[in-house]
Write a protein that holds these residues in place. Sequence first.
Motif, PDB file in Angstrom:
ATOM      1  N   UNK A  98       8.126  -6.031   6.986  1.00  0.00           N
ATOM      2  CA  UNK A  98       7.142  -5.582   7.966  1.00  0.00           C
ATOM      3  C   UNK A  98       6.527  -4.246   7.555  1.00  0.00           C
ATOM      4  N   UNK A  99       7.366  -3.345   7.053  1.00  0.00           N
ATOM      5  CA  UNK A  99       6.844  -2.043   6.632  1.00  0.00           C
ATOM      6  C   UNK A  99       5.927  -2.179   5.424  1.00  0.00           C
ATOM      7  N   UNK A 100       6.279  -3.035   4.482  1.00  0.00           N
ATOM      8  CA  UNK A 100       5.438  -3.230   3.295  1.00  0.00           C
ATOM      9  C   UNK A 100       4.096  -3.839   3.697  1.00  0.00           C
ATOM     10  N   UNK A 101       4.118  -4.703   4.721  1.00  0.00           N
ATOM     11  CA  UNK A 101       2.866  -5.270   5.213  1.00  0.00           C
ATOM     12  C   UNK A 101       1.968  -4.180   5.804  1.00  0.00           C
ATOM     13  N   UNK A 102       2.577  -3.282   6.569  1.00  0.00           N
ATOM     14  CA  UNK A 102       1.810  -2.162   7.145  1.00  0.00           C
ATOM     15  C   UNK A 102       1.270  -1.253   6.051  1.00  0.00           C
ATOM     16  N   UNK A 103       2.087  -0.990   5.036  1.00  0.00           N
ATOM     17  CA  UNK A 103       1.666  -0.106   3.958  1.00  0.00           C
ATOM     18  C   UNK A 103       0.528  -0.702   3.135  1.00  0.00           C
ATOM     19  N   UNK A 104       0.526  -2.022   2.966  1.00  0.00           N
ATOM     20  CA  UNK A 104      -0.566  -2.670   2.240  1.00  0.00           C
ATOM     21  C   UNK A 104      -1.884  -2.494   2.992  1.00  0.00           C
ATOM     22  N   UNK A 105      -1.835  -2.630   4.312  1.00  0.00           N
ATOM     23  CA  UNK A 105      -3.046  -2.416   5.117  1.00  0.00           C
ATOM     24  C   UNK A 105      -3.507  -0.968   5.013  1.00  0.00           C
ATOM     25  N   UNK A 106      -2.555  -0.046   5.068  1.00  0.00           N
ATOM     26  CA  UNK A 106      -2.890   1.367   4.990  1.00  0.00           C
ATOM     27  C   UNK A 106      -3.472   1.733   3.628  1.00  0.00           C
ATOM     28  N   UNK A 107      -2.932   1.109   2.582  1.00  0.00           N
ATOM     29  CA  UNK A 107      -3.404   1.404   1.228  1.00  0.00           C
ATOM     30  C   UNK A 107      -4.888   1.090   1.085  1.00  0.00           C
ATOM     31  N   UNK A 108      -5.319  -0.029   1.670  1.00  0.00           N
ATOM     32  CA  UNK A 108      -6.727  -0.386   1.614  1.00  0.00           C
ATOM     33  C   UNK A 108      -7.584   0.568   2.440  1.00  0.00           C
ATOM     34  N   UNK A 109      -7.048   0.987   3.593  1.00  0.00           N
ATOM     35  CA  UNK A 109      -7.833   1.836   4.497  1.00  0.00           C
ATOM     36  C   UNK A 109      -8.006   3.249   3.967  1.00  0.00           C
ATOM     37  N   UNK A 110      -6.931   3.826   3.396  1.00  0.00           N
ATOM     38  CA  UNK A 110      -7.044   5.209   2.918  1.00  0.00           C
ATOM     39  C   UNK A 110      -7.982   5.304   1.718  1.00  0.00           C
ATOM     40  N   UNK A 111      -8.238   4.185   1.023  1.00  0.00           N
ATOM     41  CA  UNK A 111      -9.185   4.202  -0.090  1.00  0.00           C
ATOM     42  C   UNK A 111     -10.602   4.508   0.400  1.00  0.00           C
ATOM     43  N   UNK A 112     -10.846   4.314   1.683  1.00  0.00           N
ATOM     44  CA  UNK A 112     -12.175   4.525   2.241  1.00  0.00           C
ATOM     45  C   UNK A 112     -12.280   5.807   3.036  1.00  0.00           C
ATOM     46  N   UNK A 113     -11.262   6.661   2.952  1.00  0.00           N
ATOM     47  CA  UNK A 113     -11.260   7.929   3.692  1.00  0.00           C
ATOM     48  C   UNK A 113     -11.692   9.051   2.765  1.00  0.00           C
ATOM     49  N   UNK A 114     -12.595   9.871   3.247  1.00  0.00           N
ATOM     50  CA  UNK A 114     -13.132  10.978   2.448  1.00  0.00           C
ATOM     51  C   UNK A 114     -12.025  11.989   2.098  1.00  0.00           C
TER      52      UNK A 114
END
Length: 291
Positions: free
Chosen positions: A275-291
Amino acid sequence: MVVSMTGYGRGTREQDNVKVIVEVKTVNHRFLECSFRMPRQLLVLEDKLKKTMHTYINRGRAEVYVTVEGEGLINRRLQLDWKLLHQFMEEMEKVNEAFSLNQKPSLKEITAIENIISVEEFQTDNNIIEDLIIESLKDACKTLKVMREEEGAELKKDLHFQMKNIWSSTEKIREFAPNVLASYRERLKQKMVEYANGLIDETRLLNEVAIFADKADINEEITRLQSHVSQFEKTMDDHGPIGRKLDFIVQEMNREVNTIGSKANDASITTFVVEMKSSLEKMKEQVQNIE
């Protein structure tokens, strides 16, 4: 604060029958990279426009489209080649003398001579146009910034939700951790009973359990993981570019989660790790789009 690198802005200014439209589109990128699409005569403004954009944008690939409408950018005028015309008239006089003629070329014939009349383009004073472009760019960047901040706020909500899930999972893993050691002790004891005809070497049992306890101890990883979660939450409220720092923290969190999964060796804990790895995968994609 969390600011997205994706956005769109538009600015328009008009003065003295000249209308300027500037559109800015941004996507994620490691650095600030700007490309301009505008009339060739205005390319000299590129450095000024980049500096203007840098006051609003820190990271991202920006495409800037500049459109100038009206007659203010380029003027045209007719240019007559008088030297060539004089040569032509002199040669006509020579022809008249040589053949006893009295022919005068018509205006139509003169204007038909190649290159005797040309259209010259010249730039007018670009100060007004330059000011209009810069002000339009500022308006576009302001609109763009609002859009990026709004999208960033939505990203922050989702990231906060994922952080809560990871924190909750670490708390549950901390509760399950003692059971892993007890379960291993029981399994090891049962094997000793089976293979040693009911005789149990308590000293050997304790040593094996102690060795396993040392290898399977995940308290340090849990503590570091929760520390990363707290740091991630705090960083999201920092001012200025934070995307790279958040990306680094996510990588560190992923490393700790992988270690927990490999050391715990327990089905219940593995469920939370997934479950944590699933959350981290989502976060990894999102932080790529943060300034």
